[in-house]
Write an enzyme that holds these catalytic residues in place. Sequence first.
Site, PDB file in Angstrom:
ATOM      1  N   LYS A   1      -6.353  -0.430   0.083  1.00  0.00           N
ATOM      2  CA  LYS A   1      -7.582  -0.729  -0.071  1.00  0.00           C
ATOM      3  C   LYS A   1      -8.626   0.476   0.514  1.00  0.00           C
ATOM      4  O   LYS A   1      -9.473   0.751  -0.128  1.00  0.00           O
ATOM      5  CB  LYS A   1      -7.944  -1.906   0.963  1.00  0.00           C
ATOM      6  CG  LYS A   1      -7.308  -3.166   0.379  1.00  0.00           C
ATOM      7  CD  LYS A   1      -7.763  -4.463   0.977  1.00  0.00           C
ATOM      8  CE  LYS A   1      -6.827  -5.763   0.724  1.00  0.00           C
ATOM      9  NZ  LYS A   1      -7.419  -6.981   1.061  1.00  0.00           N
TER      10      LYS A   1
ATOM     11  N   GLY B   1      -2.654 -14.371   3.402  1.00  0.00           N
ATOM     12  CA  GLY B   1      -3.021 -14.296   1.899  1.00  0.00           C
ATOM     13  C   GLY B   1      -2.085 -14.833   0.970  1.00  0.00           C
ATOM     14  O   GLY B   1      -2.236 -15.901   0.340  1.00  0.00           O
ATOM     15  N   ARG B   2      -0.829 -14.444   1.392  1.00  0.00           N
ATOM     16  CA  ARG B   2       0.325 -14.794   0.431  1.00  0.00           C
ATOM     17  C   ARG B   2       0.764 -16.140   0.882  1.00  0.00           C
ATOM     18  O   ARG B   2       1.605 -16.950   0.338  1.00  0.00           O
ATOM     19  CB  ARG B   2       1.363 -13.873   0.682  1.00  0.00           C
ATOM     20  CG  ARG B   2       2.104 -13.608   2.112  1.00  0.00           C
ATOM     21  CD  ARG B   2       2.680 -12.355   2.106  1.00  0.00           C
ATOM     22  NE  ARG B   2       2.979 -11.817   3.477  1.00  0.00           N
ATOM     23  CZ  ARG B   2       2.048 -11.021   4.208  1.00  0.00           C
ATOM     24  NH1 ARG B   2       0.756 -10.735   3.842  1.00  0.00           N
ATOM     25  NH2 ARG B   2       2.595 -10.671   5.501  1.00  0.00           N
TER      26      ARG B   2
ATOM     27  N   LYS C   1     -10.240 -13.847   0.358  1.00  0.00           N
ATOM     28  CA  LYS C   1     -10.207 -14.049   1.998  1.00  0.00           C
ATOM     29  C   LYS C   1     -11.200 -13.408   2.603  1.00  0.00           C
ATOM     30  O   LYS C   1     -12.104 -13.820   3.329  1.00  0.00           O
ATOM     31  CB  LYS C   1      -8.893 -13.887   2.671  1.00  0.00           C
ATOM     32  CG  LYS C   1      -8.728 -14.304   3.977  1.00  0.00           C
ATOM     33  CD  LYS C   1      -7.352 -14.062   4.524  1.00  0.00           C
ATOM     34  CE  LYS C   1      -7.281 -14.291   5.957  1.00  0.00           C
ATOM     35  NZ  LYS C   1      -5.878 -14.054   6.333  1.00  0.00           N
TER      36      LYS C   1
ATOM     37  N   GLU D   1       6.056  -8.377   1.099  1.00  0.00           N
ATOM     38  CA  GLU D   1       4.788  -8.007   1.870  1.00  0.00           C
ATOM     39  C   GLU D   1       5.166  -8.631   3.362  1.00  0.00           C
ATOM     40  O   GLU D   1       4.693  -8.012   4.303  1.00  0.00           O
ATOM     41  CB  GLU D   1       3.402  -8.741   1.427  1.00  0.00           C
ATOM     42  CG  GLU D   1       2.176  -8.005   1.703  1.00  0.00           C
ATOM     43  CD  GLU D   1       1.212  -8.487   0.765  1.00  0.00           C
ATOM     44  OE1 GLU D   1       0.845  -7.811  -0.310  1.00  0.00           O
ATOM     45  OE2 GLU D   1       0.582  -9.596   1.299  1.00  0.00           O
TER      46      GLU D   1
ATOM     47  N   GLU E   1     -10.933  -4.755  -6.028  1.00  0.00           N
ATOM     48  CA  GLU E   1     -10.720  -5.067  -6.911  1.00  0.00           C
ATOM     49  C   GLU E   1     -11.760  -6.463  -7.683  1.00  0.00           C
ATOM     50  O   GLU E   1     -12.071  -6.722  -8.527  1.00  0.00           O
ATOM     51  CB  GLU E   1      -9.319  -5.385  -7.089  1.00  0.00           C
ATOM     52  CG  GLU E   1      -8.392  -4.412  -7.514  1.00  0.00           C
ATOM     53  CD  GLU E   1      -7.869  -3.616  -5.787  1.00  0.00           C
ATOM     54  OE1 GLU E   1      -8.755  -4.112  -4.929  1.00  0.00           O
ATOM     55  OE2 GLU E   1      -6.976  -3.256  -5.805  1.00  0.00           O
TER      56      GLU E   1
ATOM     57  N   HIS F   1      20.534 -12.190 -21.533  1.00  0.00           N
ATOM     58  CA  HIS F   1      20.516 -11.179 -22.496  1.00  0.00           C
ATOM     59  C   HIS F   1      19.935  -9.911 -21.897  1.00  0.00           C
ATOM     60  O   HIS F   1      19.706  -8.945 -22.985  1.00  0.00           O
ATOM     61  CB  HIS F   1      19.955 -11.847 -23.802  1.00  0.00           C
ATOM     62  CG  HIS F   1      20.515 -13.055 -24.395  1.00  0.00           C
ATOM     63  ND1 HIS F   1      21.486 -13.097 -25.183  1.00  0.00           N
ATOM     64  CD2 HIS F   1      20.303 -14.320 -23.871  1.00  0.00           C
ATOM     65  CE1 HIS F   1      21.938 -14.302 -25.435  1.00  0.00           C
ATOM     66  NE2 HIS F   1      21.176 -15.191 -24.484  1.00  0.00           N
TER      67      HIS F   1
END
Length: 566
Positions: free
Chosen positions: A528, A283-284, A211, A369, A217, A400
Amino acid sequence: MITPPVDATTTSAWAALTAHRAAFTPDLRGWFAADPQRAGRLSHGVGDLHVDLSKNLVTDETLEILVRLAHEVDLEGRIAAMLAGEHINVTENRAVLHTALRRPASANPRLVVDGQDVDADVQAELAKVFAFAERVRSGEWTGVTGAPIRTVVNIGIGGSDLGPVMAYEALKPYAADHVELRFVSNIDPTDVAETLRDLDPTTTLFIVASKTFGTLETLTNARLARQWMWTGLVAAGAIEDTDDARSAAVAKHFVAVSTALDKVAAFGIDPQNAFGFWDWVGGRYSLDSAIGTSLAVAIGPDGFRDLLAGMHSVDEHLRTVPFERNVPVLMGLLNVWYVNFLGAHTHAVLPYAQYLHRFAAYLQQLTMESNGKSVRWDGTPVTTDTGEVFWGEPGTNGQHAFYQLIHQGTRLVPADFIAVATPAHPLVDQAAPGAPDVHELFLANFFAQTKALAFGKTADEVRAEGTAEEIVPARVFGGNRPTTSIMAPALTPAVLGQLIALYEHITFVQGIVWGIDSFDQWGVELGKVLANQIAPAVAGDAAALDAQDPSTRGLIEYYLAHRRRR
Ligand code: G6Q
């Protein structure tokens, strides 16, 4: 001037919930025995989803007061404000319009926000994404050698990664066989190295999804990918080792998705090959924007349109259905009940669908977030606990592993169970007695778990099985462990869209009750900045190292003592 939120804890509904809680004894066995209509009355439809809330720790009175709470914090006003494009993301002064991304092309009246014809812009960008997806799928888009694209690698992180990965995994049966998607997100160089290891640069296309186009990264991984591509193409004799040839290769093998198209151009990607979106898409919440370009390549424009239509159907449900039957509103309110009145710290999401194996990871970002906040949208401290920890794994694997704690531990863990009626792979275990349909065995586990969690097993029932008296306590199940069961006909793009929008709106409802801005993420922004500040110390800069606190300096010094230079 920011309008402060209503403080939920000062409402009459909150006082009523507090009193109700004080006299509250959960009794799912008794409630079901006394009320044969309970399951029917507390089951609701939303889109294609059948949602059974009856195994939650609520009576009709609990739900009635929770709905009153929603009205008292003006949830209807906040829903209308969000859908109309008011700047409800206060700390970033932005509208919150992910719902606009899935409005139908024919929507009327048009949505105009801050002077922008949002509907027109969304449709125009979607058309660009779809045209690109078709060109890749058909083989019309080729690499430098003229070979069609076989692998699309999405490079992004957080909201620019988790949605596309989750949805690609969920919709594998709908994805083209001839174009594979891969994802690189982590700045651990292992991620890019492993992902690209067996790929052919002549048939690989990268989508750099960011964005801001400023994320360390993603930009680092994009540069590493570009380096890998250039080296591979030169080694294969596909391009000359010249600047012009390299630029031409980028045009064929790199596209971008961003709101910062100037930075895309600076990276060397032709703005013609960039797909945009807008600051009002968090973003999410961006899978259904151009951030979903990789998914559109995989499932094609028709599949992507179905996903959008599924999301829109839940948006319409949120907007129009009375709170008493409004599934995202009720599920959000139930979470408030568990967090603020019954002391739950976590919430499990347990899909009985292997294709949803990344769904919990996706939800972790969406929910935590959004609602992991300690101040309200006017900057004042929150007045009660906020966001719970979301987590989960696909069933039956979790059975399990960690279900023990949910069944018999001391913690209350509300859980959502998700299953579909029609499997993607209808396999029959021919060699087993009765040749069972394996999906039915799978579903039997799904049904059995929520039943056991709700109703438990008493000491008398354990004794009746002939259990020795001293072992009885260990084999007793207390029951009253709350679950919501969500069922759908099949895991189609539309159903996935419905599930995503359902959880988006549950998250929103909780945020409104708590008075928080669910759409900013200052905690992410901090990370960041910090990594960039500390990088010189890790590279060995003595002054930068001295500036660190003793613990951080010690850890960096450990690294410096052990590093092996490349
Ligand atoms: C999501 C957050 C965050 C973001 C990533 C990637 O809501 O803002 O997870 O998606 O930090 O950011 P860019 O897309 O800007 O690279």
